[in-house]
Design a protein around this motif. Structure first.
Motif, PDB file in Angstrom:
ATOM      1  N   LEU A 133       0.948  -1.367   0.170  1.00 37.03           N
ATOM      2  CA  LEU A 133      -0.155  -0.018   0.000  1.00 37.03           C
ATOM      3  C   LEU A 133       0.596   1.117   0.080  1.00 37.03           C
ATOM      4  CD1 LEU A 133      -2.979  -0.845   2.323  1.00 37.03           C
ATOM      5  CD2 LEU A 133      -2.957  -0.542   0.119  1.00 37.03           C
ATOM      6  N   GLU A 134       2.067   1.164   0.819  1.00 35.80           N
ATOM      7  CA  GLU A 134       2.788   2.382   0.825  1.00 35.80           C
ATOM      8  C   GLU A 134       3.473   2.575  -0.564  1.00 35.80           C
ATOM      9  OE1 GLU A 134       5.698   2.093   3.971  1.00 35.80           O
ATOM     10  OE2 GLU A 134       4.101   2.012   5.592  1.00 35.80           O
ATOM     11  N   ILE A 135       4.084   1.400  -1.100  1.00 41.34           N
ATOM     12  CA  ILE A 135       4.465   1.446  -2.469  1.00 41.34           C
ATOM     13  C   ILE A 135       3.681   2.250  -3.542  1.00 41.34           C
ATOM     14  CG2 ILE A 135       5.467   0.189  -4.492  1.00 41.34           C
ATOM     15  CD1 ILE A 135       6.951  -1.494  -2.300  1.00 41.34           C
ATOM     16  N   ALA A 136       2.339   1.435  -3.326  1.00 39.74           N
ATOM     17  CA  ALA A 136       1.145   1.915  -4.414  1.00 39.74           C
ATOM     18  C   ALA A 136       0.952   3.383  -4.234  1.00 39.74           C
ATOM     19  CB  ALA A 136      -0.217   1.133  -4.146  1.00 39.74           C
ATOM     20  N   GLU A 137       0.977   4.006  -3.017  1.00 41.43           N
ATOM     21  CA  GLU A 137       0.672   5.038  -2.684  1.00 41.43           C
ATOM     22  C   GLU A 137       1.912   6.181  -3.093  1.00 41.43           C
ATOM     23  OE1 GLU A 137      -0.026   8.039   1.336  1.00 41.43           O
ATOM     24  OE2 GLU A 137       0.032   5.964   1.507  1.00 41.43           O
ATOM     25  N   LYS A 138       2.912   5.630  -2.941  1.00 40.85           N
ATOM     26  CA  LYS A 138       3.716   6.644  -3.600  1.00 40.85           C
ATOM     27  C   LYS A 138       4.050   6.561  -4.913  1.00 40.85           C
ATOM     28  CE  LYS A 138       6.976   5.918   0.353  1.00 40.85           C
ATOM     29  NZ  LYS A 138       8.209   5.382   1.116  1.00 40.85           N
ATOM     30  N   VAL A 139       3.887   5.351  -5.692  1.00 35.74           N
ATOM     31  CA  VAL A 139       3.726   5.295  -7.064  1.00 35.74           C
ATOM     32  C   VAL A 139       2.503   6.251  -7.535  1.00 35.74           C
ATOM     33  CG1 VAL A 139       3.160   3.727  -9.024  1.00 35.74           C
ATOM     34  CG2 VAL A 139       4.753   3.323  -7.405  1.00 35.74           C
ATOM     35  N   ARG A 141       0.766   8.712  -6.332  1.00 36.78           N
ATOM     36  CA  ARG A 141       1.209  10.013  -5.995  1.00 36.78           C
ATOM     37  C   ARG A 141       2.074  10.540  -7.115  1.00 36.78           C
ATOM     38  NH1 ARG A 141       1.991  10.809   0.475  1.00 36.78           N
ATOM     39  NH2 ARG A 141      -0.145  10.515   0.935  1.00 36.78           N
ATOM     40  N   ARG A 142       2.991   9.956  -7.440  1.00 38.72           N
ATOM     41  CA  ARG A 142       4.106  10.423  -8.439  1.00 38.72           C
ATOM     42  C   ARG A 142       3.160  10.536  -9.838  1.00 38.72           C
ATOM     43  NH1 ARG A 142       9.248   6.944  -8.854  1.00 38.72           N
ATOM     44  NH2 ARG A 142       9.588   7.836  -6.675  1.00 38.72           N
ATOM     45  N   GLU A 143       2.595   9.240  -9.945  1.00 39.02           N
ATOM     46  CA  GLU A 143       1.865   9.400 -11.512  1.00 39.02           C
ATOM     47  C   GLU A 143       0.609  10.027 -11.415  1.00 39.02           C
ATOM     48  OE1 GLU A 143       1.334   5.439 -13.292  1.00 39.02           O
ATOM     49  OE2 GLU A 143       3.421   4.936 -12.760  1.00 39.02           O
ATOM     50  N   LEU A 144      -0.011  10.246 -10.530  1.00 38.60           N
ATOM     51  CA  LEU A 144      -1.172  11.075 -10.388  1.00 38.60           C
ATOM     52  C   LEU A 144      -0.948  12.523  -9.949  1.00 38.60           C
ATOM     53  CD1 LEU A 144      -3.797   8.205  -9.335  1.00 38.60           C
ATOM     54  CD2 LEU A 144      -3.062   9.125 -11.644  1.00 38.60           C
ATOM     55  N   SER A 145      -0.043  13.003 -10.268  1.00 42.55           N
ATOM     56  CA  SER A 145       0.305  14.375  -9.667  1.00 42.55           C
ATOM     57  C   SER A 145      -0.384  15.176 -10.562  1.00 42.55           C
ATOM     58  CB  SER A 145       1.793  14.762  -9.605  1.00 42.55           C
ATOM     59  OG  SER A 145       2.309  14.299 -10.941  1.00 42.55           O
ATOM     60  N   ASP A 146      -0.791  15.117 -11.822  1.00 38.58           N
ATOM     61  CA  ASP A 146      -1.554  15.912 -12.363  1.00 38.58           C
ATOM     62  C   ASP A 146      -3.116  15.322 -12.628  1.00 38.58           C
ATOM     63  OD1 ASP A 146      -1.363  14.115 -14.397  1.00 38.58           O
ATOM     64  OD2 ASP A 146      -0.028  15.283 -15.741  1.00 38.58           O
ATOM     65  N   LYS A 147      -3.821  16.046 -12.867  1.00 36.34           N
ATOM     66  CA  LYS A 147      -5.475  15.740 -13.247  1.00 36.34           C
ATOM     67  C   LYS A 147      -5.710  14.899 -14.428  1.00 36.34           C
ATOM     68  CE  LYS A 147      -9.968  17.733 -12.747  1.00 36.34           C
ATOM     69  NZ  LYS A 147     -10.756  18.630 -12.569  1.00 36.34           N
ATOM     70  N   THR A 148      -5.053  15.004 -15.410  1.00 36.07           N
ATOM     71  CA  THR A 148      -5.189  14.099 -16.916  1.00 36.07           C
ATOM     72  C   THR A 148      -4.659  12.661 -16.371  1.00 36.07           C
ATOM     73  OG1 THR A 148      -3.026  14.936 -17.556  1.00 36.07           O
ATOM     74  CG2 THR A 148      -4.911  16.106 -18.272  1.00 36.07           C
ATOM     75  N   SER A 149      -3.639  12.597 -15.669  1.00 32.22           N
ATOM     76  CA  SER A 149      -3.202  11.024 -15.520  1.00 32.22           C
ATOM     77  C   SER A 149      -4.164  10.465 -14.478  1.00 32.22           C
ATOM     78  CB  SER A 149      -1.798  11.254 -15.073  1.00 32.22           C
ATOM     79  OG  SER A 149      -1.596  11.963 -13.950  1.00 32.22           O
ATOM     80  N   GLN A 150      -4.895  11.302 -13.496  1.00 34.27           N
ATOM     81  CA  GLN A 150      -6.083  10.908 -12.833  1.00 34.27           C
ATOM     82  C   GLN A 150      -7.026  10.333 -13.564  1.00 34.27           C
ATOM     83  OE1 GLN A 150      -6.928  13.655  -9.704  1.00 34.27           O
ATOM     84  NE2 GLN A 150      -4.684  13.383  -8.816  1.00 34.27           N
ATOM     85  N   GLU A 151      -7.531  11.047 -14.694  1.00 34.06           N
ATOM     86  CA  GLU A 151      -8.724  10.822 -15.274  1.00 34.06           C
ATOM     87  C   GLU A 151      -8.408   9.585 -16.027  1.00 34.06           C
ATOM     88  OE1 GLU A 151      -9.858  14.132 -17.314  1.00 34.06           O
ATOM     89  OE2 GLU A 151     -10.477  15.246 -15.702  1.00 34.06           O
ATOM     90  N   ALA A 152      -7.122   9.416 -16.712  1.00 33.66           N
ATOM     91  CA  ALA A 152      -6.852   8.094 -17.476  1.00 33.66           C
ATOM     92  C   ALA A 152      -6.773   6.895 -16.710  1.00 33.66           C
ATOM     93  CB  ALA A 152      -5.444   8.690 -18.188  1.00 33.66           C
TER      94      ALA A 152
END
Length: 164
Positions: A133-139, A141-152
């Protein structure tokens, strides 16, 4: 020759003294001597009879002692046999009890091992989940730092999820 042939008076007086001597000896000496000889003979016969009786008793006692000794040996052997059997039973019982106790201890150790193993696996799973979970959270956070990657990412999850 007179010296060789005795006179008639001498023979008479010798005969009288001889008979008188026989009478006196018969009255005062022979009876006590014969009675003491008879008593002595009787005591010797009694002693011989007693010796025979004692010999027979000794033979009987020896036979009794031999019988008692044989009985004692038989009884001793029986007691030793019984003691050996009892010892063997005690040893067998002790072995069985020891085997049962060892089996119980082994089973107890196995149970404890299984419990500790299950606890360790559960703990490991918990730790692994926590780390994942910690790794997934870190990953994320890094990948979803912007809104477009979150929507994708949300769209990808929706595509993968099958809706009924």
């Amino acid at each position: 020759m007179d010296l060789i042939t005795p006179s008639l008076g001498l023979i008479f007086w010798q005969l009288v003294f001889f008979l008188l001597l026989v009478f006196v000896l018969g009255k005062y000496a022979w009876r006590p001597i014969l009675s003491s000889l008879n008593e002595r003979e009787k005591s010797i016969e009694d002693a011989i009879e007693l010796a025979k009786k004692t010999r027979n008793e000794m033979a009987q006692l020896k036979a009794d002692n031999d019988r008692a000794k044989a009985d004692a040996i038989i009884e001793r052997d029986a007691i030793l046999k019984q003691a050996r059997q009892t010892a063997e039973k005690m040893i067998a019982t002790a072995k069985n009890e020891a085997a049962q106790e060892a089996k119980a201890e082994i089973e107890k150790a196995r149970k404890t091992f299984r419990e500790e193993q299950a606890a360790a696996v559960a703990k490991l799973k918990g730790e692994t989940s926590k780390i994942a979970l910690e790794i997934a959270e870190k990953v994320l956070r890094r990948e979803l730092s912007d809104k477009t990657s979150q929507e994708a990412l949300v769209n990808d999850w929706l595509k993968d999820a099958k809706l009924n």
